[in-house]
Design a protein around this motif. Structure first.
Motif, PDB file in Angstrom:
ATOM      1  N   GLY A  74       0.788  -1.224   0.000  1.00  0.00           N
ATOM      2  CA  GLY A  74       0.000   0.000   0.000  1.00  0.00           C
ATOM      3  C   GLY A  74       0.819   1.272   0.000  1.00  0.00           C
ATOM      4  N   LEU A  75       2.159   1.170  -0.170  1.00  0.00           N
ATOM      5  CA  LEU A  75       3.015   2.343  -0.184  1.00  0.00           C
ATOM      6  C   LEU A  75       2.817   3.129  -1.487  1.00  0.00           C
ATOM      7  CD1 LEU A  75       5.200   3.694   1.599  1.00  0.00           C
ATOM      8  CD2 LEU A  75       6.914   2.490   0.234  1.00  0.00           C
ATOM      9  N   PHE A  76       2.919   4.437  -1.392  1.00  0.00           N
ATOM     10  CA  PHE A  76       2.713   5.295  -2.562  1.00  0.00           C
ATOM     11  C   PHE A  76       3.756   5.000  -3.636  1.00  0.00           C
ATOM     12  CE2 PHE A  76       3.552   9.252  -4.889  1.00  0.00           C
ATOM     13  CZ  PHE A  76       2.285   9.532  -5.372  1.00  0.00           C
ATOM     14  N   SER A  77       3.311   4.900  -4.876  1.00  0.00           N
ATOM     15  CA  SER A  77       4.198   4.593  -5.993  1.00  0.00           C
ATOM     16  C   SER A  77       4.394   5.839  -6.841  1.00  0.00           C
ATOM     17  CB  SER A  77       3.618   3.467  -6.851  1.00  0.00           C
ATOM     18  OG  SER A  77       4.419   3.260  -8.010  1.00  0.00           O
ATOM     19  N   LEU A  78       5.626   6.061  -7.283  1.00  0.00           N
ATOM     20  CA  LEU A  78       5.950   7.195  -8.136  1.00  0.00           C
ATOM     21  C   LEU A  78       5.676   6.936  -9.610  1.00  0.00           C
ATOM     22  CD1 LEU A  78       9.355   8.325  -6.561  1.00  0.00           C
ATOM     23  CD2 LEU A  78       7.128   9.409  -6.280  1.00  0.00           C
ATOM     24  N   ILE A  79       5.371   5.703  -9.968  1.00  0.00           N
ATOM     25  CA  ILE A  79       5.187   5.345 -11.373  1.00  0.00           C
ATOM     26  C   ILE A  79       3.700   5.386 -11.708  1.00  0.00           C
ATOM     27  CG2 ILE A  79       5.718   3.664 -13.151  1.00  0.00           C
ATOM     28  CD1 ILE A  79       8.136   4.968 -11.719  1.00  0.00           C
ATOM     29  N   LYS A  80       3.361   6.233 -12.672  1.00  0.00           N
ATOM     30  CA  LYS A  80       1.978   6.397 -13.138  1.00  0.00           C
ATOM     31  C   LYS A  80       1.038   6.785 -12.002  1.00  0.00           C
ATOM     32  CE  LYS A  80       2.387   3.349 -17.159  1.00  0.00           C
ATOM     33  NZ  LYS A  80       2.403   4.466 -18.125  1.00  0.00           N
ATOM     34  N   ASP A  81       1.524   7.589 -11.053  1.00  0.00           N
ATOM     35  CA  ASP A  81       0.642   8.067  -9.990  1.00  0.00           C
ATOM     36  C   ASP A  81      -0.282   9.140 -10.552  1.00  0.00           C
ATOM     37  OD1 ASP A  81       1.989  10.944  -8.849  1.00  0.00           O
ATOM     38  OD2 ASP A  81       3.264   9.631 -10.040  1.00  0.00           O
ATOM     39  N   GLN A  82      -1.425   9.296  -9.943  1.00  0.00           N
ATOM     40  CA  GLN A  82      -2.451  10.185 -10.486  1.00  0.00           C
ATOM     41  C   GLN A  82      -2.097  11.659 -10.389  1.00  0.00           C
ATOM     42  OE1 GLN A  82      -6.068   9.957  -8.239  1.00  0.00           O
ATOM     43  NE2 GLN A  82      -5.031   9.881  -6.249  1.00  0.00           N
ATOM     44  N   TYR A  83      -1.120  12.006  -9.549  1.00  0.00           N
ATOM     45  CA  TYR A  83      -0.715  13.402  -9.412  1.00  0.00           C
ATOM     46  C   TYR A  83       0.471  13.772 -10.308  1.00  0.00           C
ATOM     47  CZ  TYR A  83      -3.485  12.688  -5.203  1.00  0.00           C
ATOM     48  OH  TYR A  83      -4.481  12.358  -4.336  1.00  0.00           O
ATOM     49  N   GLY A  84       1.138  12.792 -10.907  1.00  0.00           N
ATOM     50  CA  GLY A  84       2.287  13.062 -11.765  1.00  0.00           C
ATOM     51  C   GLY A  84       3.544  13.424 -11.009  1.00  0.00           C
ATOM     52  N   ILE A  85       3.639  13.063  -9.739  1.00  0.00           N
ATOM     53  CA  ILE A  85       4.815  13.419  -8.944  1.00  0.00           C
ATOM     54  C   ILE A  85       6.052  12.678  -9.449  1.00  0.00           C
ATOM     55  CG2 ILE A  85       5.810  13.365  -6.625  1.00  0.00           C
ATOM     56  CD1 ILE A  85       3.019  13.728  -5.514  1.00  0.00           C
ATOM     57  N   GLY A  86       5.897  11.401  -9.784  1.00  0.00           N
ATOM     58  CA  GLY A  86       7.031  10.645 -10.307  1.00  0.00           C
ATOM     59  C   GLY A  86       7.546  11.235 -11.618  1.00  0.00           C
ATOM     60  N   LEU A  87       6.635  11.617 -12.500  1.00  0.00           N
ATOM     61  CA  LEU A  87       7.032  12.263 -13.765  1.00  0.00           C
ATOM     62  C   LEU A  87       7.739  13.580 -13.493  1.00  0.00           C
ATOM     63  CD1 LEU A  87       6.928  12.435 -16.868  1.00  0.00           C
ATOM     64  CD2 LEU A  87       4.651  13.433 -16.653  1.00  0.00           C
ATOM     65  N   LEU A  88       7.241  14.347 -12.538  1.00  0.00           N
ATOM     66  CA  LEU A  88       7.859  15.632 -12.190  1.00  0.00           C
ATOM     67  C   LEU A  88       9.283  15.430 -11.680  1.00  0.00           C
ATOM     68  CD1 LEU A  88       6.100  18.501 -10.285  1.00  0.00           C
ATOM     69  CD2 LEU A  88       8.363  17.771  -9.562  1.00  0.00           C
ATOM     70  N   LEU A  89       9.470  14.482 -10.760  1.00  0.00           N
ATOM     71  CA  LEU A  89      10.801  14.258 -10.200  1.00  0.00           C
ATOM     72  C   LEU A  89      11.764  13.718 -11.252  1.00  0.00           C
ATOM     73  CD1 LEU A  89       9.912  12.720  -6.714  1.00  0.00           C
ATOM     74  CD2 LEU A  89      10.704  15.038  -7.219  1.00  0.00           C
ATOM     75  N   ALA A  90      11.301  12.806 -12.107  1.00  0.00           N
ATOM     76  CA  ALA A  90      12.174  12.250 -13.138  1.00  0.00           C
ATOM     77  C   ALA A  90      12.628  13.332 -14.114  1.00  0.00           C
ATOM     78  CB  ALA A  90      11.452  11.129 -13.875  1.00  0.00           C
ATOM     79  N   LEU A  91      11.709  14.203 -14.529  1.00  0.00           N
ATOM     80  CA  LEU A  91      12.090  15.293 -15.440  1.00  0.00           C
ATOM     81  C   LEU A  91      13.046  16.266 -14.761  1.00  0.00           C
ATOM     82  CD1 LEU A  91       8.658  16.084 -17.157  1.00  0.00           C
ATOM     83  CD2 LEU A  91      10.635  14.962 -18.179  1.00  0.00           C
ATOM     84  N   ALA A  92      12.807  16.576 -13.486  1.00  0.00           N
ATOM     85  CA  ALA A  92      13.696  17.505 -12.776  1.00  0.00           C
ATOM     86  C   ALA A  92      15.098  16.928 -12.639  1.00  0.00           C
ATOM     87  CB  ALA A  92      13.107  17.825 -11.400  1.00  0.00           C
ATOM     88  N   ILE A  93      15.194  15.638 -12.297  1.00  0.00           N
ATOM     89  CA  ILE A  93      16.510  15.009 -12.144  1.00  0.00           C
ATOM     90  C   ILE A  93      17.238  14.956 -13.479  1.00  0.00           C
ATOM     91  CG2 ILE A  93      17.652  12.818 -11.598  1.00  0.00           C
ATOM     92  CD1 ILE A  93      15.500  12.361  -9.486  1.00  0.00           C
ATOM     93  N   LYS A  94      16.515  14.695 -14.555  1.00  0.00           N
ATOM     94  CA  LYS A  94      17.156  14.574 -15.868  1.00  0.00           C
ATOM     95  C   LYS A  94      17.544  15.931 -16.448  1.00  0.00           C
ATOM     96  CE  LYS A  94      18.653  12.022 -19.195  1.00  0.00           C
ATOM     97  NZ  LYS A  94      19.515  13.115 -19.692  1.00  0.00           N
ATOM     98  N   GLU A  95      16.807  16.995 -16.127  1.00  0.00           N
ATOM     99  CA  GLU A  95      17.080  18.298 -16.722  1.00  0.00           C
ATOM    100  C   GLU A  95      18.072  19.128 -15.912  1.00  0.00           C
ATOM    101  OE1 GLU A  95      16.290  19.022 -19.570  1.00  0.00           O
ATOM    102  OE2 GLU A  95      14.674  17.637 -20.052  1.00  0.00           O
ATOM    103  N   THR A  96      18.290  18.802 -14.649  1.00  0.00           N
ATOM    104  CA  THR A  96      19.233  19.574 -13.839  1.00  0.00           C
ATOM    105  C   THR A  96      20.651  19.549 -14.399  1.00  0.00           C
ATOM    106  OG1 THR A  96      17.887  19.231 -11.855  1.00  0.00           O
ATOM    107  CG2 THR A  96      20.174  19.863 -11.529  1.00  0.00           C
ATOM    108  N   PRO A  97      21.201  18.400 -14.834  1.00  0.00           N
ATOM    109  CA  PRO A  97      22.538  18.433 -15.442  1.00  0.00           C
ATOM    110  C   PRO A  97      22.618  19.329 -16.672  1.00  0.00           C
ATOM    111  CG  PRO A  97      21.950  16.190 -14.857  1.00  0.00           C
ATOM    112  CD  PRO A  97      20.728  17.008 -14.655  1.00  0.00           C
ATOM    113  N   PHE A  98      21.560  19.395 -17.470  1.00  0.00           N
ATOM    114  CA  PHE A  98      21.560  20.293 -18.635  1.00  0.00           C
ATOM    115  C   PHE A  98      21.654  21.753 -18.201  1.00  0.00           C
ATOM    116  CE2 PHE A  98      18.909  22.945 -21.467  1.00  0.00           C
ATOM    117  CZ  PHE A  98      19.711  22.909 -22.597  1.00  0.00           C
ATOM    118  N   LEU A  99      20.902  22.136 -17.171  1.00  0.00           N
ATOM    119  CA  LEU A  99      20.985  23.507 -16.670  1.00  0.00           C
ATOM    120  C   LEU A  99      22.351  23.794 -16.055  1.00  0.00           C
ATOM    121  CD1 LEU A  99      17.467  23.988 -15.016  1.00  0.00           C
ATOM    122  CD2 LEU A  99      18.240  24.731 -17.268  1.00  0.00           C
ATOM    123  N   LEU A 100      22.953  22.809 -15.395  1.00  0.00           N
ATOM    124  CA  LEU A 100      24.298  23.000 -14.853  1.00  0.00           C
ATOM    125  C   LEU A 100      25.311  23.239 -15.964  1.00  0.00           C
ATOM    126  CD1 LEU A 100      24.399  20.282 -12.038  1.00  0.00           C
ATOM    127  CD2 LEU A 100      24.450  22.759 -11.728  1.00  0.00           C
TER     128      LEU A 100
END
Length: 577
Positions: free
Chosen positions: A134-160
Motif C-alpha cells: 500500500g506504499l505510494f508509488s511514483l510510477i503512473k501516480d495520479q498526481y504526476g509526482i514521479g514524472l515531475l521528479l524524473a524530469l527535474a533530475i534529468k534536466e538539472t545536469p543540462f541547466l548546470l
C-alpha cells in the motif's frame, strides 16, 4: 560557398514553421478536401471543449511541466551556490557528461524499474523489514509526482552545463569579492548579487526545459499518469486514432498545446521580471546584521561537512544502469528478492537480429543529421565571423521552445500532399531540424572565445583562408567540434516524435521500440532496449573524448617534428650577406 550554406541554413530554420503552423490551423477548422471535409466549421473545437477530463489533463500538464522546471532551477542554483569554484566542482563537472549522455527514454525505463511497486527500491525496503504494501508509488501516480521528479533530475545536469558559460561571463569571483567587502556572506552574495545576473542568462535553457516538460510524450508514456493522462498524451492519442476524419480534433489539441506552452513561457518571463526588476527590495536591503562573537567565529572557521546536494543526480542514474542490466539477464526474479535467482541470455539472443537492424537505423540517422548539422553550424559561425551577421537567436530557439507535437503535426499534414514515399528522408530532415540548434549552441561559445588575431597573424605570414582555418583554427577548436558532434548524435538518438510521426511507423529506431516496449511489455525485453538506447550515446561521447586526445597528441607530435627538421632550423637562423 559559406554564403550559400548560410542562406540554406536560414531556409532550414525558417521554412518548416510555415507548414508547421498552417498544417494545424487549417485542419482545425475541419477543412481537409482529401478526406471529404470541404466545409469549414468549429465542430473540432467543440469536441475538444467537451472532452471529459480535459481540465484535469491541462492542470496536470502545467503541474508536471512547470513544477519540474522550477525544481530543476532550484536544484541547479543550490548546487552552483555550494560547489562553484570549490574542489568538489571538478567532480560535479566531470559527472555531467555521462548524465547528459543518457537519453530520457532510457532513464525513464530505468527509473520505472527502480521505483515501481515491484522495483529494486521497494525490494530493498522489504529486505530491511519495511512493509511496502500500500506504499505510494511514483510510477503512473495520479498526481504526476514521479514524472515531475524524473524530469527535474534529468534536466538539472543540462541547466548546470548551460550555467558554466553564464557564470564565466558574469565573473563570479569578482562579484563575490566585492560583495564580501560590502559585508555580504556567501549565501547572500549568491542570492542578492549573482542570482539577478545568472537567471537572465539562463532564460533560453529554462525555456527549453519548460517547453519539453509541458509537451513531453515518450517519458509520459512510461512514467506519467493515465487517468487522466497529461494533455500531450491526450493529443497523441487523438492523433493515433484510426479514423482519419477525427484529425481536426487532434489539430485543435495541437493548437491548445502550443497555446499552453507559449502562455507558460510568458508566465515564466513575467515571474522573472517581477522577481528581479519590479520587486527588488530583497536585493537592495543590504547585508543581514548578525551579531558575531568568538564562538560563532570559531564555528565558521571549522570545516563543515555537507551532504552533497548533487548526489541524487549522480546516484539515481548510476543505480538505473545496474537495474537495467539485471533485468536484461534475469530469467526468474521473484518479489521481494534483491537479486534474480536465475540468469539467462535467452532474451538477448531472441532480440539480437532486431537490435542490429534498429541500431543500424538509429546510428545512420544520427550520423547523417549530426554531420550535416555540424557542417551548417561551422559555416554559419564562420560567416558570422567574416561578415558580422549571424542567425537570429530567436530563430535558433524556436525548435527548442515550441512543442514538437504541435510543430510536427502540421509538417506531417503537409507531407501528405507530396507524392512518393520519402519516409527516411523526412525523418533525417526532422532530426537535422532539431539537432542543429543544440549543436550550434554547443559551438557558439568556443567560436566567440577564439582570438581572431591568430587568423590575422596567419594571413600576414602568407596563408590563405582555407590554410588558416585548417592549420591554425581547426586544432584549437577541435575539442569543441568533437564534443558538439557527440551532442548532436545524442540528441538525434533520443528523438521519438519526429521518427514516429514523419516515419509513419515505417522507420523504427531503438528509441521508438524502447518507448513501445517500456510502456507495458516484458520487463526483460524493455530493459534490453532501454540499456542499448542508453549505451549508444555514451559510446559516442567516449569516442569523441578519445578522438580529441588522439588529435591533440598527433598535433603535438607533428609540431615537434617540424621544429626538429633541418629546414626549419636553417630557416630559423638569421641570414647575413
Amino acid at each position: 560557398m559559406i554564403r550559400l550554406l548560410y542562406l540554406f541554413t536560414l531556409a532550414l530554420c525558417a521554412l518548416p514553421f510555415v507548414p508547421g503552423i498552417l498544417g494545424i490551423i487549417i485542419p482545425a477548422f475541419s477543412w481537409l478536401p482529401s478526406l471529404g471535409l470541404t466545409t469549414p466549421n468549429l465542430s473540432a473545437f467543440a469536441a475538444v471543449a467537451q472532452w471529459p477530463g480535459l481540465t484535469q489533463s491541462i492542470w496536470l500538464t502545467l503541474f508536471t511541466g512547470l513544477g519540474s522546471t522550477g525544481v530543476a532551477i532550484l536544484f541547479c542554483f543550490l548546487i552552483l551556490k555550494q560547489y562553484w569554484n570549490s574542489p568538489r566542482w571538478q567532480h560535479v563537472e566531470h559527472s555531467l557528461s555521462p548524465m547528459l549522455a543518457m537519453p530520457h527514454v532510457a532513464f525513464a525505463i530505468g527509473f520505472a524499474f527502480t521505483f515501481s511497486p515491484a522495483g529494486w527500491f521497494y525490494r530493498l525496503l522489504e529486505s530491511i523489514g519495511f512493509d511496502t504494501n500500500g506504499l505510494f508509488s511514483l510510477i503512473k501516480d495520479q498526481y504526476g509526482i514521479g514524472l515531475l521528479l524524473a524530469l527535474a533530475i534529468k534536466e538539472t545536469p543540462f541547466l548546470l552545463l548551460m550555467s558554466i558559460s553564464v557564470l564565466q561571463q558574469i565573473k563570479v569571483n569578482s562579484l563575490q569579492a566585492v560583495a564580501s567587502g560590502l559585508g555580504y556572506n556567501h549565501n547572500e552574495s549568491w542570492l542578492k548579487v549573482i542570482l539577478p545576473q545568472w537567471l537572465p542568462g539562463m532564460r533560453l535553457p529554462i525555456f527549453a526545459v519548460a517547453a519539453y516538460g509541458l509537451s513531453v510524450v515518450d517519458v509520459s508514456l512510461i512514467l506519467g499518469p493515465t487517468r487522466p493522462p497529461t494533455f500531450s498524451i491526450l493529443v497523441w492519442q487523438w492523433f493515433n486514432e484510426p479514423e482519419l476524419t477525427l484529425l481536426p480534433r487532434a489539430a485543435v489539441g495541437a493548437i491548445v498545446l502550443l497555446a499552453i506552452a507559449l502562455l507558460s513561457l510568458g508566465i515564466i518571463r513575467v515571474a522573472e521580471w517581477y522577481l528581479l526588476q519590479y520587486c527588488r527590495q530583497w536585493q537592495i536591503n543590504g547585508p543581514s546584521r548578525v551579531r558575531s562573537n568568538d564562538s560563532t567565529n570559531m564555528a565558521l572557521l571549522r570545516p563543515k561537512r555537507h551532504f552533497p546536494s548533487y548526489a541524487p543526480f549522480i546516484l539515481i542514474p548510476i543505480l538505473v544502469i545496474p537495474v537495467l542490466v539485471l533485468w536484461s539477464f534475469a530469467q526468474r526474479w521473484r518479489f521481494p528478492d534483491l537479486l534474480p535467482s536465475r540468469y539467462s541470455l535467452r532474451f538477448w539472443q531472441q532480440e539480437s537480429l532486431s537490435l542490429f537492424e534498429l541500431a543500424a537505423n538509429s546510428i545512420s540517422l544520427a550520423l547523417t543529421s549530426s554531420l550535416c548539422s555540424l557542417i551548417l553550424a561551422v559555416a554559419c559561425l564562420e560567416y558570422r565571423q567574416q561578415y558580422q551577421r549571424g542567425i537570429p537567436s530567436w530563430l535558433i530557439a524556436l525548435p527548442m521552445v515550441l512543442p514538437q507535437l504541435s510543430l510536427l503535426f502540421g509538417i506531417q499534414i503537409t507531407t501528405f500532399f507530396i507524392p512518393g514515399q520519402w519516409y527516411w528522408f523526412w525523418v533525417a530532415w526532422s532530426h537535422l531540424f532539431f539537432v542543429f540548434p543544440y549543436l550550434y549552441l554547443a559551438l557558439d561559445g568556443p567560436w566567440r572565445n577564439y582570438d581572431i588575431r591568430l587568423d590575422q597573424s596567419a594571413r600576414s605570414l602568407g596563408l590563405n583562408g582555407w590554410q588558416t582555418w585548417w592549420r591554425v583554427k581547426r586544432p584549437l577548436l577541435l575539442p569543441a567540434i568533437w564534443l558538439g558532434f557527440a551532442v548532436g548524435i545524442s540528441v538525434s538518438l533520443a528523438q521519438y516524435l519526429p521518427t514516429q510521426m514523419l516515419g509513419a511507423g515505417r522507420i523504427s529506431t531503438l528509441t521508438t521500440e524502447a518507448v513501445a516496449l517500456g510502456s507495458g511489455q516484458d520487463r526483460r525485453v524493455s530493459a534490453i532496449y532501454g540499456l542499448l538506447q542508453g549505451v549508444l550515446p555514451f559510446i559516442f561521447f567516449t569516442m569523441a573524448i578519445a578522438a580529441n586526445r588522439y588529435s591533440a597528441r598527433f598535433t603535438r607530435r607533428t609540431q615537434q617534428q617540424r621544429r626538429e627538421s633541418p629546414d626549419d632550423i636553417i630557416c630559423g637562423k638569421p641570414h647575413f650577406k
